[in-house]
Design a protein around this motif. Structure first.
Motif, PDB file in Angstrom:
ATOM      1  N   ILE A 170       0.834  -1.198   0.000  1.00  0.00           N
ATOM      2  CA  ILE A 170       0.000   0.000   0.000  1.00  0.00           C
ATOM      3  C   ILE A 170       0.871   1.251   0.000  1.00  0.00           C
ATOM      4  CG2 ILE A 170      -1.709   1.339   1.311  1.00  0.00           C
ATOM      5  CD1 ILE A 170      -2.851  -1.367   2.279  1.00  0.00           C
ATOM      6  N   ALA A 171       1.936   1.241   0.799  1.00  0.00           N
ATOM      7  CA  ALA A 171       2.820   2.403   0.885  1.00  0.00           C
ATOM      8  C   ALA A 171       3.456   2.726  -0.472  1.00  0.00           C
ATOM      9  CB  ALA A 171       3.896   2.174   1.940  1.00  0.00           C
ATOM     10  N   LYS A 172       3.772   1.708  -1.249  1.00  0.00           N
ATOM     11  CA  LYS A 172       4.342   1.950  -2.583  1.00  0.00           C
ATOM     12  C   LYS A 172       3.340   2.648  -3.491  1.00  0.00           C
ATOM     13  CE  LYS A 172       7.737  -1.739  -2.773  1.00  0.00           C
ATOM     14  NZ  LYS A 172       8.135  -3.001  -3.393  1.00  0.00           N
ATOM     15  N   GLN A 173       2.072   2.289  -3.367  1.00  0.00           N
ATOM     16  CA  GLN A 173       1.025   2.891  -4.192  1.00  0.00           C
ATOM     17  C   GLN A 173       0.768   4.343  -3.795  1.00  0.00           C
ATOM     18  OE1 GLN A 173      -2.249   0.271  -3.473  1.00  0.00           O
ATOM     19  NE2 GLN A 173      -1.492  -1.322  -4.828  1.00  0.00           N
ATOM     20  N   HIS A 174       1.083   4.694  -2.564  1.00  0.00           N
ATOM     21  CA  HIS A 174       0.820   6.034  -2.032  1.00  0.00           C
ATOM     22  C   HIS A 174       2.104   6.604  -1.417  1.00  0.00           C
ATOM     23  CE1 HIS A 174      -3.504   5.356  -2.540  1.00  0.00           C
ATOM     24  NE2 HIS A 174      -3.278   4.142  -2.080  1.00  0.00           N
ATOM     25  N   ASP A 175       3.196   6.444  -2.127  1.00  0.00           N
ATOM     26  CA  ASP A 175       4.530   6.740  -1.612  1.00  0.00           C
ATOM     27  C   ASP A 175       4.667   8.146  -1.040  1.00  0.00           C
ATOM     28  OD1 ASP A 175       7.277   6.012  -1.174  1.00  0.00           O
ATOM     29  OD2 ASP A 175       7.785   7.297  -2.888  1.00  0.00           O
ATOM     30  N   ASP A 176       4.360   9.163  -1.825  1.00  0.00           N
ATOM     31  CA  ASP A 176       4.531  10.539  -1.357  1.00  0.00           C
ATOM     32  C   ASP A 176       3.648  10.850  -0.157  1.00  0.00           C
ATOM     33  OD1 ASP A 176       6.463  11.074  -3.283  1.00  0.00           O
ATOM     34  OD2 ASP A 176       4.984  11.808  -4.723  1.00  0.00           O
ATOM     35  N   PHE A 177       2.417  10.373  -0.198  1.00  0.00           N
ATOM     36  CA  PHE A 177       1.496  10.608   0.907  1.00  0.00           C
ATOM     37  C   PHE A 177       2.027   9.965   2.189  1.00  0.00           C
ATOM     38  CE2 PHE A 177      -1.961   9.576   3.711  1.00  0.00           C
ATOM     39  CZ  PHE A 177      -2.657  10.778   3.782  1.00  0.00           C
TER      40      PHE A 177
END
Length: 90
Positions: free
Chosen positions: A72-79
């Motif tokens: 999940i973190a990879k999909q929303h890296d900047d956030f």
């Protein structure tokens, strides 16, 4: 009849988790962090922090948990990077 209803409910729940849905995929929760309707451009640091602090503790906890998941973190890296800068690292 109840077996069919249970089967449908279970299948829907499994399909939802298989898609990797998370709080980070909820436009209602995420829109305050972005400047555009397509949620492509994040707000500045101060605006981001203001939106973060305006969330309920439950929502922040859910997002921190999601950002702790590598996929999940990879999909929303900047956030997720921004939330960790605000002390949201697990």
């Amino acid at each position: 009849m109840s077996a069919i209803v249970f089967s449908l409910a279970t299948g829907a729940a499994m399909a939802s988790s298989a898609k990797g849905t998370s709080a980070l995929d909820d436009p209602q929760k995420m829109s305050p962090f972005f400047t555009d309707a397509g949620m492509k451009t994040m707000r500045s640091g101060d605006e981001f922090k203001k939106a973060w602090l305006a969330m309920t503790e439950e929502d922040r906890t859910s997002i921190k948990k999601d950002c702790g998941d590598d996929t999940i973190a990879k999909q929303h890296d900047d956030f997720c990077k921004m939330t960790k800068q605000l002390g949201g690292a697990n």
